[in-house]
Design a protein around this motif. Structure first.
Motif, PDB file in Angstrom:
ATOM      1  N   SER B  12       0.858  -1.183   0.000  1.00 16.01           N
ATOM      2  CA  SER B  12       0.000   0.000   0.000  1.00 16.01           C
ATOM      3  C   SER B  12       0.889   1.227   0.000  1.00 16.01           C
ATOM      4  O   SER B  12       1.937   1.242   0.651  1.00 16.01           O
ATOM      5  N   PHE B  13       0.453   2.252  -0.746  1.00 15.72           N
ATOM      6  CA  PHE B  13       1.251   3.474  -0.819  1.00 15.72           C
ATOM      7  C   PHE B  13       0.356   4.698  -0.886  1.00 15.72           C
ATOM      8  O   PHE B  13      -0.655   4.702  -1.563  1.00 15.72           O
ATOM      9  N   ARG B  14       0.761   5.764  -0.148  1.00 11.10           N
ATOM     10  CA  ARG B  14       0.168   7.085  -0.343  1.00 11.10           C
ATOM     11  C   ARG B  14       1.240   8.140  -0.169  1.00 11.10           C
ATOM     12  O   ARG B  14       2.269   7.909   0.463  1.00 11.10           O
ATOM     13  N   GLU B  17       0.059  11.353   4.885  1.00 14.64           N
ATOM     14  CA  GLU B  17      -1.048  10.869   5.708  1.00 14.64           C
ATOM     15  C   GLU B  17      -2.373  11.507   5.342  1.00 14.64           C
ATOM     16  O   GLU B  17      -3.435  10.916   5.534  1.00 14.64           O
ATOM     17  N   TRP B  21      -5.019   6.729  -0.482  1.00 13.51           N
ATOM     18  CA  TRP B  21      -4.125   5.645  -0.889  1.00 13.51           C
ATOM     19  C   TRP B  21      -4.070   5.582  -2.408  1.00 13.51           C
ATOM     20  O   TRP B  21      -5.103   5.559  -3.073  1.00 13.51           O
ATOM     21  N   PRO B  59       6.925   1.964  -0.042  1.00 14.53           N
ATOM     22  CA  PRO B  59       5.550   1.759   0.422  1.00 14.53           C
ATOM     23  C   PRO B  59       5.428   1.950   1.933  1.00 14.53           C
ATOM     24  O   PRO B  59       6.401   1.755   2.662  1.00 14.53           O
ATOM     25  N   GLN B  60       4.224   2.348   2.394  1.00 11.36           N
ATOM     26  CA  GLN B  60       3.968   2.425   3.834  1.00 11.36           C
ATOM     27  C   GLN B  60       3.690   1.034   4.398  1.00 11.36           C
ATOM     28  O   GLN B  60       3.973   0.751   5.546  1.00 11.36           O
ATOM     29  N   GLU B  61       3.081   0.206   3.551  1.00  8.47           N
ATOM     30  CA  GLU B  61       2.777  -1.154   4.001  1.00  8.47           C
ATOM     31  C   GLU B  61       3.216  -2.157   2.947  1.00  8.47           C
ATOM     32  O   GLU B  61       3.219  -1.855   1.762  1.00  8.47           O
TER      33      GLU B  61
END
Lengths: 290, 279
Positions: B12-14, B17, B21, B59-61
């Motif tokens: 997952s990427f954005r 905050e 996403w 990526p954040q996740e």
């Protein structure tokens, strides 16, 4: 407005080692209200041609006439500003030229520059966002928060807000997804008809030229190579291949049908469903004779 | 089991905050020597995938594995040795004042010794038929020639995968065909993986596999033939089918028997020929 080019030539950086003759001996006429497509491979002079339409370039030889305005090498046009208001140009990737804080300000920039008063600008803003299908609640947003397709629509709205009579489009669908491409072209076609515009489309897409234009001009090495109705020009396979252009896919297919089955379909701008029907009849019909 | 070359595991990427996403829980694999096309509407997350593969973004996740390495700040230089990227606008990628210098740049950065460098410059420019342009200025070349030089610069560093991010979008149809035939020839010869991000429907038909993105998620992974059977669904997510698929659909509606979703004029003509001879 009628557009006419008479023996136009344009040379970049003349009398220097970088001298480059971009167009030469170019003559054609486009009558007011026509949707014309300009086609030619990279370097054929398309961009140089369209920069003459709003006086960004002045011919080094010959004469360009747009409505009552004349451009030639020997005299400067006094009403240049007026010409630029009446000829709107949507350049390639127009969203790169957005710069204001809000969508509304960006759309207002052009007309304000031409001295249109605030009340009139407001009225036009609401008209043009409808034309380009941008919802009203985006007006106060930053244009840079929008998607690529929406940004392009905002940039186009800015050109439309000047209420041009001639609309020049340089590769307006480049980089858009397939639905975005179709939506934008359908939008220009609708505007062309509703506002009675003269539209000049520069494109690599033979499909779009075939589908939307009344008239097509093919450029090669800086001069006119062919012109005519799209359905007549785009069947000239050898001539087009000679200048590195392809036929629109539907016409390529019709030629291949002839090669394989020995019978000819005629392209008249029919819908795909009609073409399928003709194909079916020919396949079955040909069989009955055996 | 086939060894994967690129792996996305629940990525997952954005961009921040506050932002939505761009990619949501994306997983897929790409195998060595495979051609995968990534398609999707504008804003579906395609280009973000390309930037994540070579560590321009993280990526954040989830995790991304390239050639056995997990992509992170510590591995990006190693990862970028095996990943070559070509973007839409070649003008943004030129650094050298001549074609030769431009190709040399990537090699100098990697400390390749001079004799080896000369050899690689020659062979990569030959691979894209630009070896007659060694001393030309990149900015004065045509769009297609520029893209070929950009590809040569990538080939010179011998990557294991080439990613083309809408690399043919600005070219005319002839230029587009030339570049794609250059690329597939090179891919064949050097056994590379190829990832193409594109809106060009006819280009997709030639890939081995297609990943269709929609709103940041993998919507479908299938062969081009399977993808183009889903005409209505594709139109709903902003995509379309090529001319041949559309005509084949119209013919099917009229009761003409077409069995195998055709991908080229020739395949459709063949289907019609069979249908013709049966009558």
């Amino acid at each position: 407005m009628d557009i006419s080019f008479e023996n136009v030539a344009y040379t970049y950086q003349p009398k220097t080692p970088f001298e480059h003759r971009a167009i030469h001996d170019l003559s054609f006429q486009v009558s007011s209200g026509t949707f014309v497509a300009i086609v030619g491979h990279t370097g054929s002079g398309k961009s140089t041609l369209i920069q003459h339409l709003n006086g960004l370039l002045r011919p080094t030889q010959g004469q360009v006439t747009i409505g009552d305005y004349q451009l030639s090498s020997d005299k400067k046009l006094k009403e240049m500003k007026e010409l630029r208001r009446r000829v709107g140009v949507v350049f390639q990737y127009p969203e790169h030229q957005l710069f204001e804080e809000t969508v509304a300000k960006d759309i207002a920039f052009g007309p304000a520059n031409f001295g249109v008063d605030q009340a009139e600008i407001k009225k036009r803003t609401y008209e043009v966002i409808q034309a380009v299908q941008i919802p009203e609640d985006l007006l106060e947003r930053s244009p840079f928060d929008l998607s690529g397709g929406q940004m392009r629509r905002v940039a186009i709205a800015g050109v439309l807000a000047m209420e041009p009579e001639v609309l020049v489009l340089d590769e307006p669908t480049a980089g858009l997804d397939p639905r975005g491409q179709k939506d934008i072209m359908d939008m220009f076609y609708r505007l062309h008809q509703e506002k009675n515009l003269t539209t000049v489309l520069v494109t690599h897409s033979m499909e779009d030229a075939l589908h939307y234009a009344d008239h097509v001009i093919i450029l090669d090495h800086g001069t006119k190579y062919m012109e005519g109705k799209p359905a007549e020009v785009f069947v000239k396979k050898e001539e087009l291949n000679k200048v590195q252009l392809d036929l629109p896919e539907v016409i390529q297919f019709i030629f291949k049908v002839e090669e394989k089955f020995g019978f000819r379909l005629t392209y008249r701008g029919q819908e795909l469903s009609e073409l399928a029907q003709e194909l079916k009849e020919l396949i079955r019909g040909a069989d009955n004779h055996e | 089991m086939r060894q994967s070359f690129i792996e996305f595991n629940n990525v997952s990427f954005r961009y921040g905050e506050e932002h939505p996403w761009v990619l949501k829980n994306v997983s897929f694999v790409i195998y060595p020597d495979e051609w995968v096309a990534i398609i999707g509407h504008n804003g579906s997350g395609k280009s973000t995938i390309a930037k994540l593969i070579n560590g321009l973004l993280f990526p954040q996740e989830g995790e991304i594995i390239v050639d056995g390495l997990k992509v992170s700040q510590d591995t990006i230089w190693e990862v970028r040795k095996s990943v070559g990227m070509v973007f839409q606008n070649p003008d943004n990628q030129f650094v050298g004042t001549t074609v030769r210098d431009d190709v040399a740049f990537g090699l100098e950065n990697r400390g390749v010794p001079r004799p080896e460098m000369i050899k690689r410059i020659d062979s990569s420019l030959t691979a894209v038929s630009m070896n007659d342009y060694l001393l030309h200025e990149p900015h004065r070349l045509s769009g297609g020639q520029k893209q070929r030089v950009a590809i040569a610069s990538i080939l010179a560093i011998s990557p294991k995968v080439i990613i083309l991010d809408e690399a043919t979008a600005m070219l005319d149809p002839t230029g587009r065909l030339e570049i794609m035939s250059t690329i597939t020839e090179v891919q064949d010869k050097h056994n590379l993986a190829l990832v193409t991000i594109t809106h060009d429907l006819n280009e997709i038909t030639k890939a081995d596999r297609v990943i269709v993105m929609n709103d940041g998620k993998v919507w479908l992974e299938a062969t081009p033939r399977e993808v183009f059977t889903k005409k209505e669904e594709l139109q709903l997510i902003g995509l379309d089918t090529p001319f041949v698929s559309k005509l084949a659909d119209q013919l099917t509606n009229l009761g003409v028997e077409i069995n195998n979703q055709p991908l080229s004029h020739e395949e459709l003509l063949e289907e019609l020929w069979i249908s013709h001879s049966k009558m």
